[in-house]
Design a protein around this motif. Structure first.
Motif: not given
Length: 310
Positions: A40-47, A102-107
């Motif tokens: 999910s989009t985190s609280q890190v600000a968009l650059d 979104k960075v989607k992580t798949e195993i």
């Protein structure tokens, strides 16, 4: 990684069907992934500058598809067996906020399948950390953000007295299949033979769970892998296992791990700058500290540092 990487001990073991060490993995083909989680989009600000540097195809689809093999405490399943957690999961969330996609992580079950998935275009990159070494550097570029150490998990009391690479001749040692630890131990086994000693009895595993269980059941005398991952497992074995060979090179010189990309990928520079940004603003340090990995954070994040150090 070494493709430094998961659970430990008896009933406390959370079983999953495959793994890494990055430093580390095995198998071939594009097997079905075990699970996936969209950060999910985190609280890190968009650059905005970093976002604008992303390839158009990434911006168009709005996602970056990353692959991983289970490697706690970087990435692992919670007790529900479905939800992912770990430092790399938190990092994916931070990158999502920073880049605005979104960075989607798949195993996937093994490192080899991460490679084929990236080569086929199914994934944009391997989030990792994966081991950056001469073999993988032939086909991929690495953005290294982790320093790692490779040690042994042994039964309590270390009955076989395995405390260094030099003490492994004639002993049964488990490794992650296809990883850098496997390469190192196999080469050292040849050294044992050339010096008139018995070869190392190398046994390869596809996941850390199986290897830890093998040590506990005394099917192997030690498991050779990432110190960060093994430290995680030691806390789950109820004191049945301990670490050995800490503070020694054990066949590795300045082991570096990170995320990997196809050669000359436009994403390599974007992730390099993104990780440096997350390090400079303290986000990466907080993530690493949360998972007791502060000692593994690489002070100078860079590209292909493992090859340069080897």
């Amino acid at each position: 990684m070494p493709r430094m990487h998961r659970r430990a001990g008896g009933a406390a073991l959370i079983v999953i069907s495959a793994l890494t060490l990055s430093a580390c993995g095995a198998g071939s083909g594009d097997a079905a992934p075990q699970a996936s989680a969209a950060a999910s989009t985190s609280q890190v600000a968009l650059d905005q500058k970093l976002r604008d540097a992303l390839p158009k195809e990434v911006l168009d689809k709005g996602t970056l598809n990353a692959t991983m093999v289970t490697f706690p405490p970087y990435i692992n399943y919670k007790d529900d067996g479905k939800t992912l957690e770990g430092a790399s999961v938190d990092l994916a969330e931070a990158l999502s906020g920073l880049l605005g996609v979104k960075v989607k992580t798949e195993i996937v079950p093994a490192f080899s399948q991460a490679i084929t998935g990236i080569q086929s275009g199914r994934y944009d990159f391997g989030l990792g950390p994966y081991a950056d070494n001469a073999d993988t550097a032939k086909s991929f570029d690495f953005v290294d953000w982790i320093q790692e150490f490779v040690v042994f998990a042994v039964p309590k009391g270390n009955p076989a007295k395995i405390d260094s690479l030099e003490s492994t001749c004639g002993h049964s040692i488990g490794v992650l299949g296809g990883g850098s630890a496997e390469t190192v131990i196999q080469k050292y086994s040849a050294t044992c033979v050339s010096s008139g000693k018995s070869p190392v009895k190398v046994q390869s595993f596809q996941d850390v769970n199986g290897a830890i269980l093998a040590v506990q059941s005394k099917r192997i005398e030690a498991y050779f892998s990432s110190q960060a991952s093994l430290t995680y497992f030691m806390g789950k074995t109820g004191g049945a296992l301990e670490l050995a060979g800490t503070g020694k090179a054990n066949g590795f010189d300045k082991l570096r791990q990170g995320s990997f990309f196809p050669k000359n990928s436009k994403l390599t520079g974007v992730l390099l700058d993104s990780l440096k940004k997350l390090q400079s603003d303290g986000t990466l340090g907080k993530i690493m500290g949360k998972w007791n990995l502060s000692g593994n954070e690489l002070p100078d994040i860079g590209v292909n540092l493992g090859t340069a150090a080897s």
